[in-house]
Design an enzyme around this catalytic site. Structure first.
Site, PDB file in Angstrom:
ATOM      1  N   MET A   1       0.925  -1.254   0.120  1.00 12.61           N
ATOM      2  CA  MET A   1      -0.029   0.041   0.087  1.00 12.61           C
ATOM      3  C   MET A   1       0.782   1.340  -0.093  1.00 12.61           C
ATOM      4  SD  MET A   1      -3.119  -1.074   2.680  1.00 12.61           S
ATOM      5  CE  MET A   1      -4.177   0.417   2.115  1.00 12.61           C
ATOM      6  N   HIS A   2       0.286   2.434  -0.447  1.00 14.14           N
ATOM      7  CA  HIS A   2       0.464   3.782  -0.114  1.00 14.14           C
ATOM      8  C   HIS A   2       1.574   4.228  -1.058  1.00 14.14           C
ATOM      9  CE1 HIS A   2      -1.448   2.915   3.773  1.00 14.14           C
ATOM     10  NE2 HIS A   2      -0.288   2.302   4.151  1.00 14.14           N
TER      11      HIS A   2
ATOM     12  N   ASP B   1      -2.715  -4.729   0.606  1.00 18.81           N
ATOM     13  CA  ASP B   1      -2.338  -5.939   0.979  1.00 18.81           C
ATOM     14  C   ASP B   1      -3.139  -6.709   2.443  1.00 18.81           C
ATOM     15  OD1 ASP B   1      -1.049  -4.144   2.689  1.00 18.81           O
ATOM     16  OD2 ASP B   1       0.859  -4.809   2.131  1.00 18.81           O
TER      17      ASP B   1
END
Length: 490
Positions: free
Chosen positions: A78-79, A237
Site C-alpha cells: 500500500m501507499h 495487502d
C-alpha cells in the site's frame, strides 16, 4: 476455470493459481530490487514489478490449460506513489510505504492544515507512509516532476494498468493514500485542493472485486492467455489478506502475528475513531474495516531469543513457561517505536518489574505477554465503537506457537482459530478474481465456502481474570514512561 492471485509485495511478487474449489495448483515467486538512495528513503522501479509479474505468470501457467484461465486480481503493497506522464511513462522511481522522508509534509498536514480537518476529509491522519505527503514532497523538491503528472497510481494499480490499459484503483488501497473520502468511497475534493491535483489525475475507483477490463491484445499474446481474461481491481495487502483468511462480514477479526502485528476488524458500517487511534479503511468485501498496527510483534520474539538470550530453540524456551497470569514482569514491545494506539516513534522497548528471583522464563513470558497486551490496546478501542469480538483468526509466523496462541486467547478473552490456508494475500486475490468472474455472488460467500477453521484455542476464565488485572497495569506503563521516552530520544 482457473484464477490467478497476485501479491505484489515489497521485495517480491508472489503468484498463485487456484481452481473453482479453492485448490491451489501452483505458486511462483519472483524477486526485484529495492533501492535506498538516502538514509530513510525507500524506492523501487515500477517496470521491475511488471517484468517480474509477466515472467511469473508464464511460469505459473506453463503446465495448465491456458484457455481455462478466467481472471486475475491483486493484493498490493500500500501507499506507494507511482506517477505517470502524458504518455503513461513512469516519471520517477516509486516512493514506497516504508519511506520516511515526508515527516515535514505530515507535520504540515496534521498541524497547519489541521489533523481534525484531514481526518474529516479522509477518515485518517497523515503518516509518513501515506501517498499524499509523498506528493507534497515531490511538489516541493522536484517541481519539474510534479508538473509532469498525468496520473497518480498505487503499485498494484500500475500492474493492472499494464495488463489492461485501464487506469484503475480500488477503495481499500485508495483508503491509504490520504486522498480518498473513505466514508463515501470517492476522491476528496478538499484533499486534492490541498495537494494541488485535479480529480482527472487520479484513477477511477472500483470495489476490489469489480472487473476493470480484460488483457490487452499484445499482453495476452505475450503471456499465451486468452484476451478474454478479466482483470479484477484487487486491494491493499491487509484487506486482501483478510479475504484470504475469511475475515469478512460484521465483527470478523484477524490477528496477523508477523514481524509487525495487525489487528484487522471487518465492519459493515463506517465509524470515526477518536484521535485516529485505528485506521479506518474501506474493505475488499465492499464494506469497511478498522486496523490497528503494532510495529514489533514477532520481531520482539526474534530480538529477545536470537539477539539477547542467543538461542534458536524457541520451543525449548517456551516449554519452561508454566505460570500464565502469574508473572510480575512486564514488557513494552516498542522496539521500533509504536503506531497503534500511541503513534509515537520515540516509544522504546522496556522490561519492568524484575526482582532477584526473576528467571529467564519469566522474561520470555513477559515478552510474549507484552505483545498480546499491545494487541489488546487495539481491541479496547474497538469496544468503544460497540464492536463485540468473541473469536479471532490468527496467522503469521508467531501463530505457529501454541503457547503464544494460548496467551493471546486469554489476554484478549477470545477463541483463537487457525484456518486451512496460509497463503493470505495471494489466496485472497485469487478469491477476488473468482468473485469478479461471477463464480461466487459475493466475497463473503466465497470466503465461507473456501476457508475452513481447522483448530481452535479456547480461553481459560481463571487465567482471563488474572490477565485483566495485569492489563490494568500494562496500559498505565506507557503514559507513565512517555516523558522518559522523549528524553531518551533527544
Amino acid at each position: 476455470m482457473l484464477y490467478i492471485g497476485v501479491d505484489l509485495g515489497t521485495s517480491s511478487v508472489k503468484l498463485l493459481l487456484m481452481d473453482e474449489s479453492g485448490d491451489i495448483k501452483s505458486i511462483v515467486t519472483r524477486e526485484y530490487p529495492l533501492y535506498f538512495p538516502q538514509p530513510g528513503w525507500s524506492e523501487q522501479n515500477p517496470e521491475d514489478w511488471f517484468s517480474a509479474l509477466t515472467d511469473g505468470i508464464k511460469e505459473l501457467t506453463k503446465d495448465c490449460d491456458k484457455t481455462t484461465v478466467d481472471g486475475i486480481s491483486f493484493s498490493g503493497q500500500m501507499h506507494g506513489m507511482v506517477i505517470l506522464d502524458e504518455e503513461d511513462k513512469v516519471i520517477r522511481p516509486a516512493i514506497l510505504w516504508n519511506d520516511g522522508r515526508t515527516q515535514a509534509e505530515c507535520d504540515y498536514l496534521n498541524n497547519e492544515i489541521g489533523r481534525d480537518k484531514i481526518s474529516a476529509y479522509t477518515g485518517n491522519m497523515a503518516l509518513t507512509g501515506f501517498t499524499a505527503p509523498k506528493l507534497l514532497w515531490v511538489k516541493k523538491h522536484e517541481p519539474e516532476n510534479f508538473a509532469k503528472i498525468k496520473k497518480v497510481m498505487l503499485p498494484k494499480d500500475y500492474a493492472a494498468y499494464c495488463l489492461s490499459g485501464v487506469h484503475c484503483t480500488d477503495v481499500s488501497d485508495a483508503s491509504g493514500m490520504l486522498l480518498l473520502d473513505v466514508k463515501n468511497k470517492c476522491w476528496s475534493k478538499e484533499m486534492l485542493d490541498i495537494i494541488g491535483l485535479k480529480e482527472e489525475q487520479l484513477a477511477k475507483v472500483y470495489e476490489s472485486y469489480e472487473v476493470v477490463g480484460t488483457l490487452k491484445k499484445d499482453i495476452a499474446k505475450e503471456l499465451g492467455l486468452p484476451e478474454s481474461v478479466k482483470v479484477i481491481a484487487g486491494g491493499g495487502d491487509q484487506a486482501v489478506a483478510a479475504v484470504g483468511t475469511g475475515t469478512v462480514g460484521e465483527g470478523m477479526c484477524n490477528v496477523s502475528l508477523g514481524t509487525s502485528g495487525v489487528v484487522f476488524i471487518a465492519s459493515k458500517e463506517y465509524a470515526e475513531v477518536d484521535q485516529n487511534a485505528l485506521h479506518v479503511f474501506a474493505h475488499a468485501d465492499g464494506k469497511y474495516h478498522f486496523m490497528g498496527v503494532m510495529l514489533s510483534a514477532a520481531a520482539s520474539n526474534k530480538w529477545w531469543q536470537d539477539e539477547i538470550i542467543g538461542t534458536k530453540e524457541y520451543k525449548k524456551e517456551e516449554a519452561a513457561i508454566t505460570k500464565l497470569g502469574d508473572n510480575n514482569v512486564y514488557f513494552l514491545p516498542y522496539l521500533m517505536g509504536e503506531r497503534t494506539p500511541h503513534n509515537n516513534p520515540n516509544a522504546r522497548g522496556t522490561f519492568i518489574g524484575m526482582t532477584m528471583d526473576t528467571t529467564r522464563a519469566d522474561m520470555t513470558q513477559a515478552m510474549l505477554e507484552g505483545v498480546a497486551f499491545a494487541l489488546r490496546d487495539s481491541f479496547e478501542i474497538t469496544k468503544k465503537l460497540g464492536v463485540n469480538i468473541d473469536r479471532i483468526r490468527i496467522n503469521g509466523g508467531g501463530a505457529k506457537s501454541p503457547l503464544w496462541c494460548k496467551i493471546i486467547a486469554d489476554v484478549l478473552n477470545v477463541k483463537v482459530d487457525k484456518i486451512n490456508s496460509a497463503e493470505g494475500p495471494a489466496f485472497g486475490a485469487a478469491i477476488l478474481a473468482a468473485v469478479g468472474c461471477g463464480k461466487y455472488a459475493s466475497v463473503e460467500e466465497a470466503a465461507g465456502k473456501l476457508i475452513k477453521v481447522i483448530e481452535t484455542t479456547e480461553q481459560d476464565p481463571v487465567i482471563v481474570a488474572k490477565y485483566n488485572k495485569k492489563y490494568d497495569i500494562f496500559k498505565d506503563l506507557y503514559p507513565t514512561l512517555k516523558t522518559m521516552f522523549d528524553r531518551i530520544a533527544e
